[in-house]
Enzyme design. Structure first.
Site, PDB file in Angstrom:
ATOM      1  N   SER A 115     -23.454 -39.339  -3.692  1.00  0.00           N
ATOM      2  CA  SER A 115     -22.874 -40.755  -4.468  1.00  0.00           C
ATOM      3  C   SER A 115     -23.996 -41.825  -4.671  1.00  0.00           C
ATOM      4  CB  SER A 115     -21.906 -41.216  -3.649  1.00  0.00           C
ATOM      5  OG  SER A 115     -21.693 -42.629  -4.056  1.00  0.00           O
ATOM      6  N   TYR A 148     -17.244 -43.867   3.809  1.00  0.00           N
ATOM      7  CA  TYR A 148     -17.840 -43.170   2.528  1.00  0.00           C
ATOM      8  C   TYR A 148     -19.400 -43.394   2.396  1.00  0.00           C
ATOM      9  CZ  TYR A 148     -17.869 -41.861  -2.435  1.00  0.00           C
ATOM     10  OH  TYR A 148     -18.041 -41.213  -3.630  1.00  0.00           O
TER      11      TYR A 148
HETATM   12  C1  GCO Z   1     -16.335 -47.381  -4.595  1.00  0.00           C
HETATM   13  C2  GCO Z   1     -16.379 -46.202  -5.504  1.00  0.00           C
HETATM   14  C3  GCO Z   1     -17.737 -45.716  -5.588  1.00  0.00           C
HETATM   15  C4  GCO Z   1     -17.660 -44.538  -6.252  1.00  0.00           C
HETATM   16  C5  GCO Z   1     -18.935 -44.243  -7.231  1.00  0.00           C
HETATM   17  C6  GCO Z   1     -20.120 -44.151  -6.327  1.00  0.00           C
HETATM   18  O1  GCO Z   1     -15.191 -47.905  -4.041  1.00  0.00           O
HETATM   19  O2  GCO Z   1     -17.303 -48.251  -4.716  1.00  0.00           O
HETATM   20  O3  GCO Z   1     -15.217 -45.210  -4.915  1.00  0.00           O
HETATM   21  O4  GCO Z   1     -18.083 -45.142  -4.139  1.00  0.00           O
HETATM   22  O5  GCO Z   1     -17.232 -43.317  -5.731  1.00  0.00           O
HETATM   23  O6  GCO Z   1     -18.641 -43.241  -8.112  1.00  0.00           O
HETATM   24  O7  GCO Z   1     -20.012 -42.616  -6.133  1.00  0.00           O
END
Ligand code: GCO
Length: 255
Positions: free
Chosen positions: A146, A159
């Site tokens: 990401s 994440y």
């Molecule tokens: C968020 C988004 C990002 C996206 C982006 C980066 O909440 O900032 O979900 O994390 O996934 O595409 O990969």
């Protein structure tokens, strides 16, 4: 004399989390580049529907419904593919979830759920694939990282930690498996128009921020990722290892 090709004919690609979103777009593109597909998800109805759609486009598709966070389920899934004589040449570790919440409100279960789905799964599935690629002396592993593999923003800590881990797991895979003819690389999507980002694209303030912060001044489209996936799945990338390619409209390149 051209020594590389983007043609994936004769190769089998397993894409985790591919019944919809980025995984579906990547699987579809790998199929149109010649690969036979194994698409994965846990919702068998949605998986069957996605497979039918891909077959209607003339693609060779097999479904494999297993939970990427469950080691037993993954081991059994690979044993089934083995029994059918299906060799996974290309693995795309795409399965992932998002959970947006301030860290001080986050439960340990929520943390584990994101880390398990977005990071540990890539280890579990990657290990099973590599156990079969190593004796063959050949394999392609593409981990979906990401923009958050290198940058952070508030409310998406698990994440971000998981995607940072994906970058380094990719490098660890290279450290151990490159000598066996396996190329492990990652793709770092930026802000893409996906179901996972629905809450963001429909938020006028966030939408405006993405457009202002991204040099390309727009959100990315899932189909804009697939060329990088084909490249990393093909012989054109045989000397590319341990890298992450950001497909983010330039966002990670500027402040
Ligand atoms: C968020 C988004 C990002 C996206 C982006 C980066 O909440 O900032 O979900 O994390 O996934 O595409 O990969």
């Amino acid at each position: 004399m051209q020594s590389y090709s983007f043609d994936l004919t004769g190769r089998t690609a397993l894409v985790t989390g591919s019944s919809r979103g980025l995984g579906y777009a990547i699987a579809r593109a790998l199929g149109h580049a010649g690969a036979s597909l194994v698409i994965n998800g846990t919702n068998t109805a949605r998986l069957a529907e996605s497979a039918e759609g891909l077959r209607a486009e003339g693609l060779s598709v097999r479904t494999a419904a297993f939970d990427v966070t469950d080691e037993k389920s993954v081991v059994e899934a690979f044993a089934t593919l083995d029994a059918e004589g299906l060799k996974v040449d290309i693995l795309v570790n795409n399965a992932g979830i998002q959970l947006r919440k301030p860290m001080i409100e986050l439960s340990l279960d929520e943390w584990h759920s994101v880390i398990d789905t977005n990071l540990t799964s890539a280890f579990i599935v990657g290990r099973e694939a590599a156990r079969r690629m190593i004796p063959r002396g050949r394999g392609k592993i593409i981990n979906i990282g990401s923009l958050m593999s290198g940058l952070a923003r508030p409310t998406i800590a698990p994440y971000t930690a998981a995607k940072g881990g994906i970058k380094m797991l990719t490098q660890a895979m290279t450290a151990e498996w490159a000598e066996n003819g396996i190329q492990a690389n990652a793709i770092g999507p930026g802000y893409m128009l996906t179901d996972m980002n629905q809450a963001l694209t429909s938020n006028p303030q966030f939408d405006a921020w993405v457009k202002a912060r991204t040099p390309s001044r727009r959100w990315g489209k899932p189909e804009e990722l697939v060329g990088t996936a084909i490249f990393l799945a093909s012989s054109a990338s045989d000397y590319v290892n341990g890298q992450i390619i950001y497909v983010d409209g330039g966002m990670s390149a500027v402040i």
